[in-house]
Design a protein around this motif. Structure first.
Motif, mmCIF file in Angstrom:
data_model
loop_
_atom_site.group_PDB
_atom_site.id
_atom_site.type_symbol
_atom_site.label_atom_id
_atom_site.label_comp_id
_atom_site.label_asym_id
_atom_site.label_seq_id
_atom_site.Cartn_x
_atom_site.Cartn_y
_atom_site.Cartn_z
ATOM 1 N N VAL A 132 -73.629 -89.645 -78.594
ATOM 2 C CA VAL A 132 -74.297 -88.646 -79.438
ATOM 3 C C VAL A 132 -75.701 -88.410 -78.884
ATOM 4 C CG1 VAL A 132 -72.930 -89.189 -81.498
ATOM 5 C CG2 VAL A 132 -75.122 -90.335 -81.142
ATOM 6 N N GLU A 133 -76.241 -87.228 -79.110
ATOM 7 C CA GLU A 133 -77.493 -86.819 -78.469
ATOM 8 C C GLU A 133 -78.653 -87.768 -78.759
ATOM 9 O OE1 GLU A 133 -80.446 -82.990 -78.007
ATOM 10 O OE2 GLU A 133 -78.500 -82.706 -78.956
ATOM 11 N N LYS A 138 -82.376 -91.800 -76.369
ATOM 12 C CA LYS A 138 -82.943 -93.147 -76.407
ATOM 13 C C LYS A 138 -82.596 -93.913 -75.124
ATOM 14 C CE LYS A 138 -83.002 -97.271 -79.335
ATOM 15 N NZ LYS A 138 -82.480 -97.893 -80.553
ATOM 16 N N MET A 139 -81.337 -93.823 -74.712
ATOM 17 C CA MET A 139 -80.888 -94.525 -73.517
ATOM 18 C C MET A 139 -81.550 -93.947 -72.267
ATOM 19 S SD MET A 139 -76.968 -95.334 -72.439
ATOM 20 C CE MET A 139 -76.579 -96.292 -70.986
ATOM 21 N N GLU A 140 -81.607 -92.635 -72.184
ATOM 22 C CA GLU A 140 -82.238 -91.980 -71.026
ATOM 23 C C GLU A 140 -83.714 -92.339 -70.929
ATOM 24 O OE1 GLU A 140 -81.412 -87.773 -71.198
ATOM 25 O OE2 GLU A 140 -79.257 -88.114 -70.972
ATOM 26 N N ALA A 141 -84.418 -92.368 -72.052
ATOM 27 C CA ALA A 141 -85.842 -92.716 -72.042
ATOM 28 C C ALA A 141 -86.050 -94.137 -71.526
ATOM 29 C CB ALA A 141 -86.441 -92.560 -73.438
ATOM 30 N N LEU A 142 -85.180 -95.033 -71.934
ATOM 31 C CA LEU A 142 -85.264 -96.417 -71.473
ATOM 32 C C LEU A 142 -84.963 -96.506 -69.976
ATOM 33 C CD1 LEU A 142 -85.842 -99.292 -72.256
ATOM 34 C CD2 LEU A 142 -83.511 -99.491 -73.133
#
Length: 159
Positions: A132-133, A138-142
């Motif tokens: 989900v977006e 959140k994952m991409e930012a990390l």
């Protein structure tokens, strides 16, 4: 005097496997096992076992079909068996031909793309997802933050 049965430092065992000598040679020219382990350790301070296996397209396709019913090889498959506050156990499969093709198509070095996917797979092992977006952001930012600390550019800028 009380003794602490668990030391402050975590014991993470990292097992790196290669499906063939050719795959091992290509990976070693790109990143040493020590460097790969550094990338992995940047994602966690947990104890446990992470097994990374680098495979060819045939094995990647077979695993993707067996476990996800998708009839193609994908760049990374993560099989998290356990993740808790202090422990992680997972197998992470990397399909080298897919990773090479993606790196070329995206104008990235193999090293940068490999670092990104190793971090990506490790985050999946820790329970992160991008279905989900909100979770994807959140994952991409990390991923971006971890890669920046390791000296790599934002992997999503060139997509």
């Amino acid at each position: 005097m009380q003794t602490n049965p668990r030391p402050n430092h975590s014991k993470l065992v990292i097992d790196i496997q290669f499906a063939s000598p050719a795959i091992e040679s290509t990976i070693e020219k790109t990143a040493s096992n020590a460097l790969i382990k550094k990338w992995i350790k940047s994602t966690t301070n947990k104890e446990g076992l992470l097994t990374l296996r680098f495979v060819n397209a045939a094995e990647g396709k077979k695993l993707n079909f067996a476990f996800r019913k998708k009839d193609y090889a994908t760049n990374v498959l993560t099989f998290p068996y356990e993740h808790s506050k202090g422990h992680v156990v997972a197998d992470i499969i990397f399909c080298l031909p897919v990773i090479q093709k993606e790196a070329k198509a995206q104008g990235k070095t193999l090293k940068a793309h490999l670092a990104h996917l190793i971090i990506h797979g490790c985050l999946h092992a820790h329970g992160f997802d991008h279905e989900v977006e909100k979770d994807a952001k959140k994952m991409e930012a990390l991923e971006i933050a971890l890669l920046k600390k390791l000296g790599f550019p934002n992997p999503y800028l060139s997509l």
